[in-house]
Design a protein around this motif. Sequence first.
Motif, short mmCIF file in Angstrom:
data_model
loop_
_atom_site.label_atom_id
_atom_site.label_comp_id
_atom_site.label_asym_id
_atom_site.label_seq_id
_atom_site.Cartn_x
_atom_site.Cartn_y
_atom_site.Cartn_z
N GLY A 146 -33.74 41.50 -1.14
CA GLY A 146 -34.91 40.69 -1.52
C GLY A 146 -34.72 39.22 -1.16
O GLY A 146 -35.67 38.53 -0.79
N LEU A 147 -33.48 38.74 -1.28
CA LEU A 147 -33.19 37.35 -0.88
C LEU A 147 -33.26 37.20 0.63
O LEU A 147 -33.56 36.12 1.14
CB LEU A 147 -31.79 36.93 -1.32
N GLY A 148 -32.93 38.29 1.32
CA GLY A 148 -32.91 38.26 2.79
C GLY A 148 -31.50 37.94 3.27
O GLY A 148 -31.00 36.82 3.02
N LEU A 149 -30.87 38.89 3.92
CA LEU A 149 -29.48 38.66 4.31
C LEU A 149 -29.33 37.58 5.37
O LEU A 149 -28.30 36.91 5.45
CB LEU A 149 -28.82 39.98 4.74
N GLU A 150 -30.38 37.37 6.17
CA GLU A 150 -30.32 36.27 7.15
C GLU A 150 -30.30 34.93 6.42
O GLU A 150 -29.55 34.02 6.78
CB GLU A 150 -31.54 36.31 8.10
N ALA A 151 -31.15 34.82 5.39
CA ALA A 151 -31.20 33.58 4.61
C ALA A 151 -29.88 33.36 3.88
O ALA A 151 -29.37 32.22 3.80
CB ALA A 151 -32.36 33.63 3.62
N VAL A 152 -29.31 34.45 3.36
CA VAL A 152 -28.02 34.35 2.68
C VAL A 152 -26.97 33.84 3.66
O VAL A 152 -26.18 32.93 3.34
CB VAL A 152 -27.61 35.75 2.13
N ALA A 153 -26.96 34.41 4.87
CA ALA A 153 -25.97 34.01 5.87
C ALA A 153 -26.11 32.52 6.20
O ALA A 153 -25.11 31.80 6.31
CB ALA A 153 -26.11 34.88 7.12
N ALA A 154 -27.34 32.05 6.33
CA ALA A 154 -27.55 30.64 6.67
C ALA A 154 -27.10 29.73 5.52
O ALA A 154 -26.44 28.70 5.73
CB ALA A 154 -29.02 30.40 6.98
N HIS A 155 -27.43 30.12 4.29
CA HIS A 155 -27.02 29.35 3.11
C HIS A 155 -25.50 29.24 3.05
O HIS A 155 -24.93 28.16 2.86
CB HIS A 155 -27.57 30.03 1.85
N GLU A 156 -24.84 30.38 3.25
CA GLU A 156 -23.38 30.39 3.15
C GLU A 156 -22.72 29.64 4.32
O GLU A 156 -21.66 29.04 4.15
CB GLU A 156 -22.87 31.83 3.04
N ALA A 157 -23.36 29.68 5.48
CA ALA A 157 -22.83 28.93 6.63
C ALA A 157 -22.86 27.43 6.32
O ALA A 157 -21.94 26.68 6.67
CB ALA A 157 -23.64 29.24 7.88
N ALA A 158 -23.92 27.01 5.64
CA ALA A 158 -24.04 25.60 5.27
C ALA A 158 -22.94 25.21 4.29
O ALA A 158 -22.31 24.14 4.42
CB ALA A 158 -25.42 25.34 4.66
N LEU A 159 -22.69 26.08 3.32
CA LEU A 159 -21.64 25.79 2.34
C LEU A 159 -20.28 25.70 3.03
O LEU A 159 -19.47 24.83 2.74
CB LEU A 159 -21.59 26.90 1.28
N LEU A 160 -20.04 26.65 3.93
CA LEU A 160 -18.76 26.69 4.63
C LEU A 160 -18.55 25.42 5.44
O LEU A 160 -17.47 24.82 5.40
CB LEU A 160 -18.71 27.93 5.53
N ALA A 161 -19.59 24.99 6.15
CA ALA A 161 -19.46 23.77 6.96
C ALA A 161 -19.14 22.58 6.06
O ALA A 161 -18.26 21.75 6.37
CB ALA A 161 -20.75 23.53 7.74
N ALA A 162 -19.82 22.49 4.91
CA ALA A 162 -19.58 21.38 3.98
C ALA A 162 -18.15 21.45 3.45
O ALA A 162 -17.45 20.42 3.35
CB ALA A 162 -20.58 21.45 2.83
N ALA A 163 -17.70 22.65 3.12
CA ALA A 163 -16.35 22.80 2.56
C ALA A 163 -15.30 22.46 3.62
O ALA A 163 -14.29 21.80 3.32
CB ALA A 163 -16.15 24.22 2.04
N GLU A 164 -15.51 22.91 4.84
CA GLU A 164 -14.54 22.61 5.91
C GLU A 164 -14.41 21.10 6.09
O GLU A 164 -13.30 20.57 6.21
CB GLU A 164 -14.99 23.26 7.23
N ASP A 165 -15.56 20.41 6.10
CA ASP A 165 -15.54 18.95 6.26
C ASP A 165 -14.81 18.28 5.11
O ASP A 165 -13.95 17.42 5.30
CB ASP A 165 -16.97 18.40 6.32
N ALA A 166 -15.16 18.70 3.90
CA ALA A 166 -14.60 18.03 2.71
C ALA A 166 -13.10 18.27 2.60
O ALA A 166 -12.33 17.35 2.32
CB ALA A 166 -15.32 18.53 1.45
#
Length: 421
Positions: free
Chosen positions: A310-330
Amino acid sequence: MTALPARREAAATARAEFDVAAVRAQFPILSTTVHGRPLVYLDSAASAQKPRAVIDALARLYERDYANIHRGVYELSQRASALHDAARRKVQRFLGANDWREIVFVRNATEGVNLVAQSFLAPRLGPGDEILVTEMEHHANIVPWQLVAARTGAKVVAAPIGDTGELDLEALAERIGPRTRMLGVVWVSNVLGTVNPVEEIVALARRRGVPVLIDAAQAVQHQPVDVRALDADFLVFSGHKVYGPSGVGVLWGRLEHLAAMPPWQGGGDMIERVAFEGTSFAEPPFRFEAGTPDIAGIHALGVALDWLEGLGLEAVAAHEAALLAAAEDALARIPGLRVLGAPKRRASLLSFTLDRVHAHDLGTLLDLEGIAVRTGHHCAMPLHARLGVSASARASFAVYTSAEEIDALARALRRIAESWR
Ligand code: PLP
Protein backbone atom coordinates in the motif's frame (compact mmCIF):
# COMPACT_ATOMS: atom_id res chain seq x y z
CA MET A 1 18.97 -0.18 -3.13
CA THR A 2 20.50 2.22 -5.63
CA ALA A 3 23.93 3.49 -6.65
CA LEU A 4 25.35 6.56 -4.86
CA PRO A 5 24.60 9.41 -7.35
CA ALA A 6 21.11 8.07 -7.93
CA ARG A 7 20.64 7.90 -4.16
CA ARG A 8 21.42 11.60 -3.79
CA GLU A 9 19.05 12.48 -6.61
CA ALA A 10 16.34 10.30 -5.13
CA ALA A 11 16.75 12.05 -1.81
CA ALA A 12 15.06 15.30 -2.75
CA THR A 13 12.16 13.62 -4.53
CA ALA A 14 11.62 11.15 -1.72
CA ARG A 15 11.47 13.91 0.87
CA ALA A 16 8.76 15.60 -1.12
CA GLU A 17 6.70 12.47 -1.82
CA PHE A 18 6.99 10.24 1.21
CA ASP A 19 5.02 11.32 4.26
CA VAL A 20 7.19 9.78 6.92
CA ALA A 21 5.26 11.46 9.74
CA ALA A 22 2.06 9.75 8.57
CA VAL A 23 3.89 6.41 8.42
CA ARG A 24 5.40 6.88 11.87
CA ALA A 25 1.99 7.64 13.35
CA GLN A 26 0.99 4.08 12.48
CA PHE A 27 3.71 2.56 14.70
CA PRO A 28 2.70 2.88 18.38
CA ILE A 29 6.13 1.86 19.67
CA LEU A 30 7.75 4.86 17.99
CA SER A 31 6.08 7.23 20.43
CA THR A 32 7.55 5.48 23.46
CA THR A 33 10.67 6.54 25.36
CA VAL A 34 13.86 4.76 26.41
CA HIS A 35 15.91 6.08 29.35
CA GLY A 36 13.57 9.08 29.26
CA ARG A 37 14.46 9.83 25.63
CA PRO A 38 12.27 9.40 22.56
CA LEU A 39 13.03 6.03 21.00
CA VAL A 40 15.22 6.23 17.89
CA TYR A 41 14.92 2.73 16.51
CA LEU A 42 17.75 1.99 14.09
CA ASP A 43 17.72 -1.81 14.28
CA SER A 44 15.08 -2.70 11.72
CA ALA A 45 17.44 -5.07 9.92
CA ALA A 46 17.33 -7.25 13.04
CA SER A 47 13.56 -6.95 13.29
CA ALA A 48 11.15 -4.31 12.05
CA GLN A 49 8.56 -2.66 14.27
CA LYS A 50 4.89 -3.39 13.58
CA PRO A 51 2.27 -1.00 12.22
CA ARG A 52 -1.15 -0.70 13.86
CA ALA A 53 -2.69 -2.66 10.96
CA VAL A 54 -0.62 -5.73 11.84
CA ILE A 55 -1.12 -5.41 15.61
CA ASP A 56 -4.88 -5.06 15.08
CA ALA A 57 -5.00 -7.99 12.64
CA LEU A 58 -3.50 -10.27 15.29
CA ALA A 59 -5.95 -9.11 17.95
CA ARG A 60 -8.94 -9.24 15.58
CA LEU A 61 -8.16 -12.79 14.50
CA TYR A 62 -8.04 -13.98 18.11
CA GLU A 63 -11.13 -11.98 19.03
CA ARG A 64 -13.35 -12.94 16.09
CA ASP A 65 -11.99 -15.48 13.61
CA TYR A 66 -9.77 -17.91 15.49
CA ALA A 67 -9.93 -21.71 15.22
CA ASN A 68 -7.60 -24.38 13.92
CA ILE A 69 -7.39 -24.47 10.14
CA HIS A 70 -8.14 -27.10 7.51
CA ARG A 71 -9.67 -29.37 10.17
CA GLY A 72 -13.14 -28.19 11.16
CA VAL A 73 -16.38 -28.28 9.17
CA TYR A 74 -17.80 -25.53 11.37
CA GLU A 75 -18.10 -21.92 10.29
CA LEU A 76 -15.33 -20.51 12.48
CA SER A 77 -12.73 -23.01 11.28
CA GLN A 78 -13.79 -22.37 7.69
CA ARG A 79 -13.31 -18.65 8.24
CA ALA A 80 -9.86 -19.11 9.79
CA SER A 81 -8.93 -21.48 6.93
CA ALA A 82 -10.06 -18.95 4.32
CA LEU A 83 -7.89 -16.25 5.93
CA HIS A 84 -4.94 -18.65 5.99
CA ASP A 85 -5.37 -19.55 2.32
CA ALA A 86 -5.73 -15.86 1.47
CA ALA A 87 -2.44 -15.10 3.22
CA ARG A 88 -0.67 -17.67 1.06
CA ARG A 89 -2.04 -16.01 -2.05
CA LYS A 90 -0.89 -12.62 -0.79
CA VAL A 91 2.64 -13.97 -0.43
CA GLN A 92 2.37 -15.46 -3.91
CA ARG A 93 1.38 -12.05 -5.27
CA PHE A 94 4.07 -10.25 -3.26
CA LEU A 95 6.79 -12.48 -4.71
CA GLY A 96 5.31 -12.70 -8.19
CA ALA A 97 5.23 -16.52 -7.92
CA ASN A 98 3.49 -18.60 -10.56
CA ASP A 99 1.55 -20.77 -8.18
CA TRP A 100 0.35 -20.62 -4.55
CA ARG A 101 1.69 -24.16 -4.09
CA GLU A 102 5.21 -22.72 -4.36
CA ILE A 103 4.74 -20.86 -1.06
CA VAL A 104 5.73 -22.87 2.01
CA PHE A 105 5.14 -21.34 5.44
CA VAL A 106 8.05 -21.87 7.82
CA ARG A 107 9.11 -20.20 11.08
CA ASN A 108 11.65 -17.85 9.52
CA ALA A 109 14.26 -17.54 6.77
CA THR A 110 16.57 -19.80 8.77
CA GLU A 111 14.06 -22.63 8.78
CA GLY A 112 13.55 -22.20 5.03
CA VAL A 113 17.26 -22.77 4.40
CA ASN A 114 17.29 -25.78 6.73
CA LEU A 115 14.32 -27.26 4.90
CA VAL A 116 16.05 -26.95 1.51
CA ALA A 117 19.34 -28.27 2.92
CA GLN A 118 17.75 -31.34 4.43
CA SER A 119 14.99 -32.20 1.99
CA PHE A 120 16.31 -30.99 -1.38
CA LEU A 121 20.07 -31.13 -1.03
CA ALA A 122 21.00 -33.92 1.41
CA PRO A 123 19.73 -36.72 -0.87
CA ARG A 124 21.85 -35.31 -3.73
CA LEU A 125 25.10 -35.01 -1.75
CA GLY A 126 28.00 -37.40 -1.56
CA PRO A 127 31.60 -37.28 -0.32
CA GLY A 128 33.64 -34.61 -2.08
CA ASP A 129 30.61 -32.63 -3.26
CA GLU A 130 30.57 -28.90 -2.65
CA ILE A 131 28.04 -26.35 -1.48
CA LEU A 132 29.06 -22.88 -2.55
CA VAL A 133 28.16 -19.82 -0.47
CA THR A 134 29.83 -16.41 -0.22
CA GLU A 135 32.00 -14.73 2.40
CA MET A 136 29.21 -12.27 3.17
CA GLU A 137 26.58 -14.80 4.27
CA HIS A 138 24.59 -14.66 7.48
CA HIS A 139 25.08 -17.80 9.58
CA ALA A 140 21.58 -18.86 8.45
CA ASN A 141 23.00 -19.44 4.98
CA ILE A 142 26.12 -21.24 6.19
CA VAL A 143 25.37 -23.51 9.13
CA PRO A 144 22.36 -25.44 7.67
CA TRP A 145 24.60 -26.43 4.72
CA GLN A 146 27.43 -27.40 7.09
CA LEU A 147 25.06 -29.74 8.94
CA VAL A 148 24.15 -31.67 5.79
CA ALA A 149 27.75 -31.55 4.58
CA ALA A 150 28.94 -33.17 7.81
CA ARG A 151 26.41 -35.99 7.36
CA THR A 152 27.30 -36.68 3.74
CA GLY A 153 31.03 -35.98 3.44
CA ALA A 154 30.42 -32.87 1.34
CA LYS A 155 32.00 -29.51 2.15
CA VAL A 156 30.96 -25.86 2.23
CA VAL A 157 33.17 -23.48 0.28
CA ALA A 158 32.94 -19.68 0.11
CA ALA A 159 33.29 -17.32 -2.84
CA PRO A 160 35.40 -14.27 -1.90
CA ILE A 161 34.47 -10.62 -1.62
CA GLY A 162 36.65 -7.70 -2.65
CA ASP A 163 37.74 -4.86 -0.37
CA THR A 164 34.72 -2.73 -1.21
CA GLY A 165 32.46 -5.46 0.16
CA GLU A 166 31.23 -6.62 -3.22
CA LEU A 167 31.26 -10.14 -4.55
CA ASP A 168 34.03 -11.00 -6.96
CA LEU A 169 31.87 -12.47 -9.71
CA GLU A 170 34.81 -13.87 -11.66
CA ALA A 171 36.06 -15.71 -8.61
CA LEU A 172 32.56 -16.92 -7.91
CA ALA A 173 32.28 -18.30 -11.44
CA GLU A 174 35.62 -20.06 -10.98
CA ARG A 175 34.45 -21.64 -7.73
CA ILE A 176 31.54 -23.29 -9.51
CA GLY A 177 33.02 -26.65 -10.42
CA PRO A 178 31.85 -30.13 -11.40
CA ARG A 179 31.26 -31.02 -7.72
CA THR A 180 29.17 -27.93 -6.92
CA ARG A 181 25.69 -29.12 -5.95
CA MET A 182 24.17 -25.89 -4.67
CA LEU A 183 24.78 -22.15 -4.50
CA GLY A 184 23.44 -20.20 -1.54
CA VAL A 185 23.71 -16.44 -1.91
CA VAL A 186 22.48 -13.49 0.07
CA TRP A 187 20.64 -10.82 -1.91
CA VAL A 188 21.42 -7.98 0.51
CA SER A 189 24.21 -8.32 3.07
CA ASN A 190 23.01 -7.65 6.60
CA VAL A 191 26.42 -6.18 7.49
CA LEU A 192 27.65 -4.32 4.42
CA GLY A 193 24.28 -3.51 2.89
CA THR A 194 25.72 -4.73 -0.42
CA VAL A 195 23.02 -5.48 -2.97
CA ASN A 196 24.26 -8.47 -4.92
CA PRO A 197 23.42 -8.78 -8.63
CA VAL A 198 21.35 -11.88 -8.01
CA GLU A 199 19.90 -12.10 -11.53
CA GLU A 200 23.43 -12.28 -12.93
CA ILE A 201 24.52 -14.78 -10.30
CA VAL A 202 21.52 -17.04 -10.92
CA ALA A 203 22.17 -16.95 -14.69
CA LEU A 204 25.81 -17.90 -14.07
CA ALA A 205 24.88 -20.87 -11.89
CA ARG A 206 22.06 -21.95 -14.16
CA ARG A 207 24.46 -22.20 -17.13
CA ARG A 208 26.43 -24.74 -15.05
CA GLY A 209 23.29 -26.58 -13.90
CA VAL A 210 23.72 -25.54 -10.26
CA PRO A 211 20.56 -24.80 -8.24
CA VAL A 212 20.45 -21.49 -6.37
CA LEU A 213 18.90 -20.45 -3.08
CA ILE A 214 18.54 -16.72 -2.51
CA ASP A 215 18.54 -15.44 1.04
CA ALA A 216 16.17 -12.48 0.68
CA ALA A 217 15.84 -11.78 4.41
CA GLN A 218 17.23 -8.24 3.95
CA ALA A 219 15.84 -7.64 0.47
CA VAL A 220 12.08 -8.03 0.17
CA GLN A 221 11.30 -5.17 2.57
CA HIS A 222 13.28 -2.64 0.52
CA GLN A 223 12.29 -3.11 -3.13
CA PRO A 224 9.84 -4.99 -5.35
CA VAL A 225 10.58 -8.69 -5.91
CA ASP A 226 9.70 -10.92 -8.84
CA VAL A 227 10.76 -14.52 -8.41
CA ARG A 228 9.84 -15.30 -12.01
CA ALA A 229 12.34 -12.74 -13.27
CA LEU A 230 14.99 -13.88 -10.79
CA ASP A 231 14.73 -17.42 -12.12
CA ALA A 232 16.29 -18.94 -8.98
CA ASP A 233 15.31 -22.29 -7.45
CA PHE A 234 14.54 -21.22 -3.89
CA LEU A 235 14.14 -17.96 -1.98
CA VAL A 236 13.59 -17.38 1.72
CA PHE A 237 12.52 -14.45 3.87
CA SER A 238 11.28 -13.76 7.41
CA GLY A 239 7.96 -12.15 8.30
CA HIS A 240 9.35 -10.15 11.21
CA LYS A 241 11.73 -8.14 9.03
CA VAL A 242 8.94 -7.13 6.66
CA TYR A 243 6.71 -5.53 9.33
CA GLY A 244 4.92 -8.80 10.11
CA PRO A 245 5.04 -10.84 13.31
CA SER A 246 7.94 -13.01 14.41
CA GLY A 247 7.51 -16.78 14.18
CA VAL A 248 6.53 -16.91 10.53
CA GLY A 249 8.64 -16.98 7.39
CA VAL A 250 8.42 -18.07 3.80
CA LEU A 251 10.20 -20.52 1.58
CA TRP A 252 9.46 -20.08 -2.10
CA GLY A 253 10.54 -23.01 -4.28
CA ARG A 254 9.98 -24.02 -7.87
CA LEU A 255 7.00 -26.34 -7.93
CA GLU A 256 8.89 -29.10 -9.76
CA HIS A 257 11.50 -29.15 -6.95
CA LEU A 258 8.96 -29.09 -4.15
CA ALA A 259 6.93 -31.86 -5.80
CA ALA A 260 10.01 -34.10 -5.95
CA MET A 261 11.26 -33.38 -2.41
CA PRO A 262 10.59 -35.72 0.52
CA PRO A 263 9.01 -34.34 3.72
CA TRP A 264 11.48 -33.17 6.33
CA GLN A 265 9.20 -33.30 9.36
CA GLY A 266 6.29 -35.65 9.97
CA GLY A 267 2.96 -35.15 11.70
CA GLY A 268 -0.56 -33.94 11.15
CA ASP A 269 -1.61 -31.99 8.07
CA MET A 270 1.29 -33.14 5.87
CA ILE A 271 -0.12 -36.55 4.98
CA GLU A 272 -2.45 -38.01 2.40
CA ARG A 273 -3.09 -41.32 4.19
CA VAL A 274 -1.59 -42.82 7.33
CA ALA A 275 -1.48 -46.53 8.21
CA PHE A 276 0.96 -48.49 10.35
CA GLU A 277 2.02 -50.28 7.19
CA GLY A 278 3.06 -47.01 5.58
CA THR A 279 2.11 -43.39 4.99
CA SER A 280 1.70 -41.33 1.87
CA PHE A 281 2.24 -37.61 1.84
CA ALA A 282 0.29 -34.53 0.83
CA GLU A 283 1.22 -32.43 -2.17
CA PRO A 284 3.34 -29.29 -1.68
CA PRO A 285 3.21 -26.99 0.16
CA PHE A 286 1.35 -29.01 2.83
CA ARG A 287 3.92 -31.83 2.72
CA PHE A 288 6.39 -29.42 4.33
CA GLU A 289 4.03 -27.94 6.92
CA ALA A 290 3.64 -30.60 9.62
CA GLY A 291 1.46 -29.67 12.60
CA THR A 292 -0.56 -26.59 13.44
CA PRO A 293 1.07 -23.52 11.91
CA ASP A 294 1.31 -20.01 13.33
CA ILE A 295 -2.30 -19.29 12.34
CA ALA A 296 -2.46 -15.71 13.58
CA GLY A 297 1.08 -14.90 12.49
CA ILE A 298 0.53 -16.08 8.95
CA HIS A 299 -2.66 -14.06 8.68
CA ALA A 300 -0.89 -10.98 10.05
CA LEU A 301 2.01 -11.50 7.64
CA GLY A 302 -0.49 -11.23 4.77
CA VAL A 303 -1.78 -8.00 6.29
CA ALA A 304 1.80 -6.69 6.64
CA LEU A 305 2.51 -7.37 2.97
CA ASP A 306 -0.72 -5.62 1.95
CA TRP A 307 0.27 -2.71 4.14
CA LEU A 308 3.78 -2.45 2.69
CA GLU A 309 2.50 -2.72 -0.87
CA GLY A 310 0.00 0.00 0.00
CA LEU A 311 2.93 2.35 0.68
CA GLY A 312 4.44 1.35 -2.66
CA LEU A 313 7.76 -0.44 -2.69
CA GLU A 314 9.20 2.05 -5.19
CA ALA A 315 8.37 4.90 -2.82
CA VAL A 316 9.83 2.94 0.08
CA ALA A 317 13.04 2.37 -1.89
CA ALA A 318 13.34 6.09 -2.70
CA HIS A 319 12.69 7.11 0.93
CA GLU A 320 15.31 4.68 2.21
CA ALA A 321 17.82 5.74 -0.45
CA ALA A 322 17.47 9.30 0.82
CA LEU A 323 18.08 8.19 4.40
CA LEU A 324 21.10 6.16 3.37
CA ALA A 325 22.64 9.08 1.47
CA ALA A 326 22.12 11.36 4.49
CA ALA A 327 23.62 8.78 6.85
CA GLU A 328 26.64 8.17 4.61
CA ASP A 329 27.33 11.91 4.49
CA ALA A 330 26.87 12.42 8.22
CA LEU A 331 28.94 9.44 9.32
CA ALA A 332 31.79 10.30 6.93
CA ARG A 333 32.33 13.49 8.98
CA ILE A 334 32.78 11.75 12.32
CA PRO A 335 36.44 11.48 13.32
CA GLY A 336 37.66 7.90 13.79
CA LEU A 337 34.51 6.33 12.36
CA ARG A 338 34.99 3.70 9.67
CA VAL A 339 32.07 2.39 7.65
CA LEU A 340 32.53 -1.25 6.62
CA GLY A 341 32.61 -1.69 2.85
CA ALA A 342 31.82 0.76 0.08
CA PRO A 343 29.62 -1.15 -2.35
CA LYS A 344 28.20 0.66 -5.37
CA ARG A 345 24.72 -0.62 -4.60
CA ARG A 346 23.76 -0.58 -0.95
CA ALA A 347 20.51 -1.13 0.90
CA SER A 348 19.55 1.04 3.83
CA LEU A 349 22.01 -0.01 6.46
CA LEU A 350 25.55 0.88 7.53
CA SER A 351 27.93 -0.99 9.80
CA PHE A 352 30.82 0.87 11.35
CA THR A 353 33.55 0.91 13.94
CA LEU A 354 34.73 3.83 16.00
CA ASP A 355 38.38 4.17 17.06
CA ARG A 356 39.01 3.31 20.70
CA VAL A 357 35.39 2.41 21.43
CA HIS A 358 34.32 -1.22 21.39
CA ALA A 359 31.10 -1.81 19.45
CA HIS A 360 29.27 -3.03 22.55
CA ASP A 361 30.25 0.10 24.52
CA LEU A 362 29.12 2.19 21.58
CA GLY A 363 25.76 0.39 21.60
CA THR A 364 25.36 1.04 25.32
CA LEU A 365 26.29 4.73 25.03
CA LEU A 366 23.83 5.20 22.17
CA ASP A 367 21.14 3.36 24.10
CA LEU A 368 21.49 5.87 26.94
CA GLU A 369 20.39 8.48 24.39
CA GLY A 370 17.42 6.35 23.32
CA ILE A 371 19.13 5.18 20.12
CA ALA A 372 18.87 1.46 19.36
CA VAL A 373 21.54 0.03 17.05
CA ARG A 374 22.80 -3.50 16.64
CA THR A 375 26.28 -4.37 17.88
CA GLY A 376 28.46 -7.47 17.63
CA HIS A 377 29.10 -9.77 14.67
CA HIS A 378 25.51 -9.61 13.37
CA CYS A 379 25.49 -13.42 12.85
CA ALA A 380 28.20 -13.02 10.23
CA MET A 381 31.43 -14.07 11.95
CA PRO A 382 33.24 -15.22 8.78
CA LEU A 383 32.54 -11.84 7.18
CA HIS A 384 33.85 -9.95 10.22
CA ALA A 385 36.97 -12.14 10.16
CA ARG A 386 37.41 -11.32 6.45
CA LEU A 387 37.08 -7.59 7.24
CA GLY A 388 39.56 -7.89 10.09
CA VAL A 389 37.21 -6.70 12.84
CA SER A 390 35.72 -8.71 15.67
CA ALA A 391 32.62 -6.57 16.07
CA SER A 392 30.87 -3.57 14.60
CA ALA A 393 27.84 -1.37 15.20
CA ARG A 394 25.04 -1.29 12.64
CA ALA A 395 22.38 1.33 12.00
CA SER A 396 19.57 0.22 9.72
CA PHE A 397 16.73 2.27 8.31
CA ALA A 398 13.13 1.45 7.50
CA VAL A 399 9.94 3.03 6.19
CA TYR A 400 9.43 4.86 9.49
CA THR A 401 12.97 6.21 9.88
CA SER A 402 13.15 9.99 9.69
CA ALA A 403 15.91 12.37 8.65
CA GLU A 404 15.83 13.74 12.23
CA GLU A 405 16.74 10.30 13.53
CA ILE A 406 19.78 10.15 11.26
CA ASP A 407 20.79 13.58 12.63
CA ALA A 408 20.30 12.30 16.19
CA LEU A 409 22.56 9.32 15.48
CA ALA A 410 25.25 11.51 13.92
CA ARG A 411 25.15 14.00 16.82
CA ALA A 412 25.42 11.23 19.39
CA LEU A 413 28.28 9.53 17.54
CA ARG A 414 30.17 12.80 17.27
CA ARG A 415 29.79 13.43 21.02
CA ILE A 416 31.05 9.92 21.80
CA ALA A 417 33.95 10.21 19.33
CA GLU A 418 34.99 13.53 20.87
CA SER A 419 34.67 12.48 24.50
CA TRP A 420 36.61 9.20 23.96
CA ARG A 421 39.43 10.80 22.03
N1 PLP B 1 19.72 -13.88 6.35
C1 PLP B 1 20.03 -12.60 6.58
C2 PLP B 1 20.76 -11.83 5.55
C3 PLP B 1 19.65 -12.01 7.79
O1 PLP B 1 19.96 -10.73 8.02
C4 PLP B 1 18.95 -12.77 8.73
C5 PLP B 1 18.58 -12.18 10.04
O2 PLP B 1 19.12 -11.22 10.49
C6 PLP B 1 18.66 -14.10 8.44
C7 PLP B 1 19.06 -14.63 7.24
C8 PLP B 1 17.94 -14.98 9.40
O3 PLP B 1 16.67 -14.49 9.68
P1 PLP B 1 15.81 -15.19 10.80
O4 PLP B 1 16.60 -15.11 12.06
O5 PLP B 1 14.56 -14.41 10.84
O6 PLP B 1 15.62 -16.60 10.35
